[in-house]
Scaffold this motif. Structure first.
Motif, short mmCIF file in Angstrom:
data_model
loop_
_atom_site.label_atom_id
_atom_site.label_comp_id
_atom_site.label_asym_id
_atom_site.label_seq_id
_atom_site.Cartn_x
_atom_site.Cartn_y
_atom_site.Cartn_z
N HIS A 1 0.83 -1.21 0.00
CA HIS A 1 0.00 0.00 0.00
C HIS A 1 0.86 1.26 0.00
N ILE A 2 1.92 1.27 0.80
CA ILE A 2 2.80 2.43 0.89
C ILE A 2 3.41 2.72 -0.49
N ASP B 1 2.85 5.95 -3.21
CA ASP B 1 4.08 6.72 -3.41
C ASP B 1 4.49 7.46 -2.14
N TRP B 2 4.17 6.88 -0.99
CA TRP B 2 4.64 7.40 0.28
C TRP B 2 6.07 6.91 0.52
N HIS B 3 6.68 7.47 1.56
CA HIS B 3 7.98 6.97 1.98
C HIS B 3 7.86 6.30 3.35
N PHE C 1 10.85 -3.76 -1.60
CA PHE C 1 9.46 -3.32 -1.72
C PHE C 1 9.32 -2.15 -2.69
N GLY C 2 10.44 -1.57 -3.12
CA GLY C 2 10.39 -0.47 -4.07
C GLY C 2 9.89 0.83 -3.49
N ILE C 3 9.99 0.99 -2.18
CA ILE C 3 9.50 2.20 -1.52
C ILE C 3 10.65 3.17 -1.26
N LYS C 4 10.30 4.45 -1.18
CA LYS C 4 11.28 5.46 -0.79
C LYS C 4 11.56 5.32 0.70
N SER D 1 22.03 3.91 -4.05
CA SER D 1 20.91 3.30 -4.78
C SER D 1 19.93 4.31 -5.34
N GLY D 2 19.87 5.51 -4.76
CA GLY D 2 18.89 6.50 -5.19
C GLY D 2 17.52 6.27 -4.58
#
Length: 287
Positions: free
Chosen positions: A129-130, A134-136, A156-159, A188-189
């Motif tokens: 969900h996060i 597009d939350w961090h 998880f591909g999250i910020k 990693s960015g």
């Protein structure tokens, strides 16, 4: 997401808290406030120091009752974003409601807690969900444990946003366990760092500032200038007697950043990370 276009961005404080003494506190907590830190007072501090926007972070002693923070977002939707503390079984509808009023991230304050294993399947839906919103995910933990946590979360591909320089010990060198490894993961960015809470780095004022001055160029090299943001950490819980908003501004200025780096820390990087840039006019900090 609230519209922020009517307020030119002169500077963004990426980390602050609001609360009052009458709120229901978490049963298990490391700190109990003896004063009120109101939105009115916080906005006054921003104005006094030439800042236009701020990010409110749920304090740990309020647990998952984010109602006071959410009410603050509703009162100043142009100027504020929010980072909440949640139970991982929270519904998607509740997350969507928070997103609509300016929540952009979730905080995992792991100080003094048993470390979770984010590889556990029970976290999958929550972080899914996060990512979709597009939350961090904001991590607060001492630096020696951060590399392991970051590695578990990256798939998880999250910020990811790290609090307060990664909470290293300023009495030690930058070769202390975890610090160099954290810098390598910053390449990693996917990871941001809050250049904040210098006074929380375990040493004397002189040791803390010296460490921050040494660490900042390394963070710039590892994370890149667009992955670093500054925060006041107002009202400086547990340090209220010796630290004020003016103090942390002076500590930030003592880092002797170039005008370009200061602009990125205060405007460009946090504007992008927290979603303040949608059509807003950007002004030079202090200008």
């Amino acid at each position: 997401m609230p519209d922020t276009c009517n307020t030119p961005i002169t500077g963004i404080d990426s980390h602050a808290h609001v609360f009052n003494r009458e709120l229901n506190l978490a049963a298990v907590r490391r700190y109990t406030p003896g004063y009120d830190a109101t939105l009115k007072n916080y906005l006054a501090h921003l104005r006094a120091h030439g800042l236009s926007h701020g990010v409110l972070v749920q304090p740990s002693f309020l647990g998952t009752d984010n109602s006071y923070l959410l009410d603050a977002l509703r009162q100043a939707p142009e100027a504020l974003r929010g980072v909440v503390v949640l139970d991982r079984d929270i519904s998607r509808d509740a997350l969507n409601d928070m997103a609509r009023i300016g929540v952009v991230g979730v905080r995992l304050n792991l100080m003094g807690k048993v470390l979770p294993d984010f590889r556990d399947a029970a976290w999958k839906d929550f972080f899914g969900h996060i990512a979709e919103l597009d939350w961090h995910v904001e991590l607060h933990r001492h630096v020696e444990d951060l590399p392991k946590l970051i590695r578990q979360l990256m798939p998880f591909g999250i910020k990811l946003v790290i609090d307060h320089f990664g909470r290293p010990d300023a009495r030690l060198s930058v070769d202390q366990p975890g610090f160099r490894e954290m810098l390598e993961l910053g390449v990693s960015g996917q990871v941001w760092m809050k250049v904040s809470g210098i006074y929380r780095l375990e040493g004397t004022d002189q040791q803390n500032l010296k460490f921050a001055r040494i660490a900042l160029p390394l963070l710039l090299q590892g994370f890149g200038v667009r992955r670093l943001v500054w925060g006041s950490d107002w009202p400086h819980t547990q340090h209220e007697d010796s630290i004020g908003f003016g103090t942390v501004v002076e500590q930030f200025q003592a880092l002797e950043c170039s005008t370009q780096i200061m602009r990125s820390l205060l405007v460009e990087a946090p504007g992008e990370l927290f979603g303040f840039h949608s059509g807003c006019e950007l002004l030079t900090p202090g200008g």
